[in-house]
Design a protein around this motif. Sequence first.
Motif, PDB file in Angstrom:
ATOM      1  N   PRO A   1       0.808  -1.223   0.000  1.00 39.45           N
ATOM      2  CA  PRO A   1       0.000   0.000   0.000  1.00 39.45           C
ATOM      3  C   PRO A   1       0.839   1.269   0.000  1.00 39.45           C
ATOM      4  CG  PRO A   1      -0.820  -1.563   1.609  1.00 39.45           C
ATOM      5  CD  PRO A   1       0.479  -2.102   1.122  1.00 39.45           C
ATOM      6  N   SER A   2       2.000   1.231   0.614  1.00 35.08           N
ATOM      7  CA  SER A   2       2.847   2.428   0.678  1.00 35.08           C
ATOM      8  C   SER A   2       3.731   2.580  -0.555  1.00 35.08           C
ATOM      9  CB  SER A   2       3.736   2.357   1.922  1.00 35.08           C
ATOM     10  OG  SER A   2       4.615   1.246   1.845  1.00 35.08           O
ATOM     11  N   GLY A   3       3.635   1.617  -1.480  1.00 40.77           N
ATOM     12  CA  GLY A   3       4.463   1.656  -2.672  1.00 40.77           C
ATOM     13  C   GLY A   3       5.742   0.860  -2.543  1.00 40.77           C
ATOM     14  N   ALA A   4       5.991   0.312  -1.371  1.00 39.20           N
ATOM     15  CA  ALA A   4       7.208  -0.474  -1.165  1.00 39.20           C
ATOM     16  C   ALA A   4       7.061  -1.840  -1.819  1.00 39.20           C
ATOM     17  CB  ALA A   4       7.472  -0.628   0.330  1.00 39.20           C
ATOM     18  N   PRO A   5       8.125  -2.340  -2.471  1.00 36.35           N
ATOM     19  CA  PRO A   5       8.054  -3.654  -3.094  1.00 36.35           C
ATOM     20  C   PRO A   5       8.021  -4.757  -2.036  1.00 36.35           C
ATOM     21  CG  PRO A   5      10.288  -2.811  -3.236  1.00 36.35           C
ATOM     22  CD  PRO A   5       9.440  -1.696  -2.681  1.00 36.35           C
ATOM     23  N   GLY A   6       7.419  -5.853  -2.372  1.00 37.45           N
ATOM     24  CA  GLY A   6       7.349  -6.996  -1.462  1.00 37.45           C
ATOM     25  C   GLY A   6       6.833  -8.195  -2.222  1.00 37.45           C
ATOM     26  N   THR A   7       6.310  -9.150  -1.514  1.00 40.38           N
ATOM     27  CA  THR A   7       5.779 -10.356  -2.130  1.00 40.38           C
ATOM     28  C   THR A   7       4.378 -10.624  -1.592  1.00 40.38           C
ATOM     29  OG1 THR A   7       6.624 -11.865  -0.428  1.00 40.38           O
ATOM     30  CG2 THR A   7       8.109 -11.341  -2.273  1.00 40.38           C
ATOM     31  N   LEU A   8       3.657 -11.516  -2.265  1.00 35.35           N
ATOM     32  CA  LEU A   8       2.344 -11.914  -1.778  1.00 35.35           C
ATOM     33  C   LEU A   8       2.450 -12.518  -0.385  1.00 35.35           C
ATOM     34  CD1 LEU A   8       0.817 -13.578  -4.981  1.00 35.35           C
ATOM     35  CD2 LEU A   8       0.198 -11.363  -3.986  1.00 35.35           C
ATOM     36  N   GLY A   9       3.527 -13.259  -0.160  1.00 37.20           N
ATOM     37  CA  GLY A   9       3.734 -13.874   1.148  1.00 37.20           C
ATOM     38  C   GLY A   9       4.056 -12.879   2.242  1.00 37.20           C
ATOM     39  N   ASP A  10       4.530 -11.679   1.845  1.00 33.63           N
ATOM     40  CA  ASP A  10       4.778 -10.623   2.824  1.00 33.63           C
ATOM     41  C   ASP A  10       3.495  -9.878   3.178  1.00 33.63           C
ATOM     42  OD1 ASP A  10       7.551 -11.077   2.849  1.00 33.63           O
ATOM     43  OD2 ASP A  10       7.863  -9.719   1.136  1.00 33.63           O
ATOM     44  N   HIS A  11       2.719  -9.546   2.157  1.00 43.74           N
ATOM     45  CA  HIS A  11       1.618  -8.606   2.333  1.00 43.74           C
ATOM     46  C   HIS A  11       0.224  -9.249   2.350  1.00 43.74           C
ATOM     47  CE1 HIS A  11       4.403  -5.332   2.086  1.00 43.74           C
ATOM     48  NE2 HIS A  11       4.715  -5.537   0.806  1.00 43.74           N
TER      49      HIS A  11
ATOM     50  N   LEU B   1       0.137  -4.407   8.418  1.00 43.58           N
ATOM     51  CA  LEU B   1      -0.237  -3.216   7.678  1.00 43.58           C
ATOM     52  C   LEU B   1      -1.202  -2.344   8.494  1.00 43.58           C
ATOM     53  CD1 LEU B   1      -0.421  -1.495   5.117  1.00 43.58           C
ATOM     54  CD2 LEU B   1      -2.134  -3.099   4.251  1.00 43.58           C
ATOM     55  N   TYR B   2      -2.126  -2.991   9.186  1.00 42.79           N
ATOM     56  CA  TYR B   2      -3.086  -2.254  10.015  1.00 42.79           C
ATOM     57  C   TYR B   2      -2.355  -1.400  11.051  1.00 42.79           C
ATOM     58  CZ  TYR B   2      -6.518  -1.509  13.767  1.00 42.79           C
ATOM     59  OH  TYR B   2      -7.307  -0.960  14.745  1.00 42.79           O
ATOM     60  N   HIS B   3      -1.389  -1.993  11.711  1.00 43.19           N
ATOM     61  CA  HIS B   3      -0.657  -1.246  12.749  1.00 43.19           C
ATOM     62  C   HIS B   3       0.244  -0.177  12.135  1.00 43.19           C
ATOM     63  CE1 HIS B   3      -2.177  -3.626  16.048  1.00 43.19           C
ATOM     64  NE2 HIS B   3      -1.809  -4.745  15.447  1.00 43.19           N
ATOM     65  N   GLU B   4       0.829  -0.443  10.972  1.00 42.82           N
ATOM     66  CA  GLU B   4       1.680   0.541  10.311  1.00 42.82           C
ATOM     67  C   GLU B   4       0.872   1.767   9.875  1.00 42.82           C
ATOM     68  OE1 GLU B   4       4.992  -2.553   8.396  1.00 42.82           O
ATOM     69  OE2 GLU B   4       3.452  -1.627   7.132  1.00 42.82           O
TER      70      GLU B   4
END
Length: 390
Positions: A257-267, A276-279
């Motif tokens: 959501p913030s534009g940072a790259p990641g993976t499906l397993g991360d997000h 993500l909710y807490h961030e």
Amino acid sequence: MVMITADGRSSHVPADVRLANLARIVDELRQAGVLSRSEVARRVGISLPTAHRLVSDLADLEIVEEEEPEADNSRLGRPPVVYRFREDAGLLVGVDVGNETTRLALTTLSGRVITAQAVTSDRLGSDLSGALVAKIADMVSSAGHAMAQLAGAGVGIAVSVDPAGFLRAPPIHSEWDGLPLGDELGRELGCEVTVAQDDHLSPIAESSDAGTFPSASSLLVIEIGRGIGVGMTLDGVPIAGAHRRFGRIAGWPVTGPSGAPGTLGDHLVTGGLVRLYHEQGGSREVRDGAALAIAARGGDRQAQEVFDWAAVSIADLVSRLQLLCDPQAVVIGGGLARAYDLLEPGMAGRLPPRLKVARSVLGEQAVVVGAVFVAGSHVDSWLRNRLARA
């Protein structure tokens, strides 16, 4: 082996012919439900005395049983004796070894559940096969049956299973890496065992009569919970891949959501959504997907935004998989599917047109149901082994 023919003469019947006739009788009874001995003789193409004897042998083996005939006032004399295949002559066991929860089901040969239980996967320890055998033996004993009645076992597990049957690179339970689980279970249970990646079993269940899309010719299931994976069947047969790793999509890249790259397993898993909710400034005591869904339904703005992002991401995933795999239908399963009411509005309008997409009707039971179906594939060989010892 000696048999008496219809005219009273004796003749020798080869053992393989007798075995074939026994197997055909069992097949006919399983398909027809109930048959009289004369109907058995006609269908199998054997003499009536032979049918009498072979059906009696099957009754002695407790594979078939006599059924009380229904009263028929339209005919004279006693109704013919009819026989039925005993679905409880053998047992099937289905197991779903998930990242968090392991589910087990003991059923009859027709799939009717006798008993089921769920345990925390962490409690299974490093001796996975030993722990599962102990659980299964306890279930069989508690149900008043014997381990010798096990006709087959199916196991779905949240890890890839290589062509040799070894577990490879578990995402959470690293102590299971390299276990030859199928061989160990088969040796201890005394029956044939199939072990497969859990994602490969859920679409078998979802395309069955009990599933979300019965008789779907090509079905894709996306399982999202603590992990994420995809399974697909074509005409009821699961796609496994050259190394049996089809559907291991946790490493697929995705932009958070913030534009940072990641993976499906991360997000796009429950842990990632909670993080993500807490961030994003979520203030409630949210530790898992269930609590996150409660917060969203209660009007928590940050929680609702998390589900909005997840809905868009799932719709994008479905669209990409549709282009790649061209399924007839897609099922959304796993723990996150319990929040489908929060996801559906954000997915609407973003899914491929004419593609059928629905929440799983089996929920978190899909893998264990698929495991029972796989266990059922061993019934024929189990029956023939029993008949061969008759």
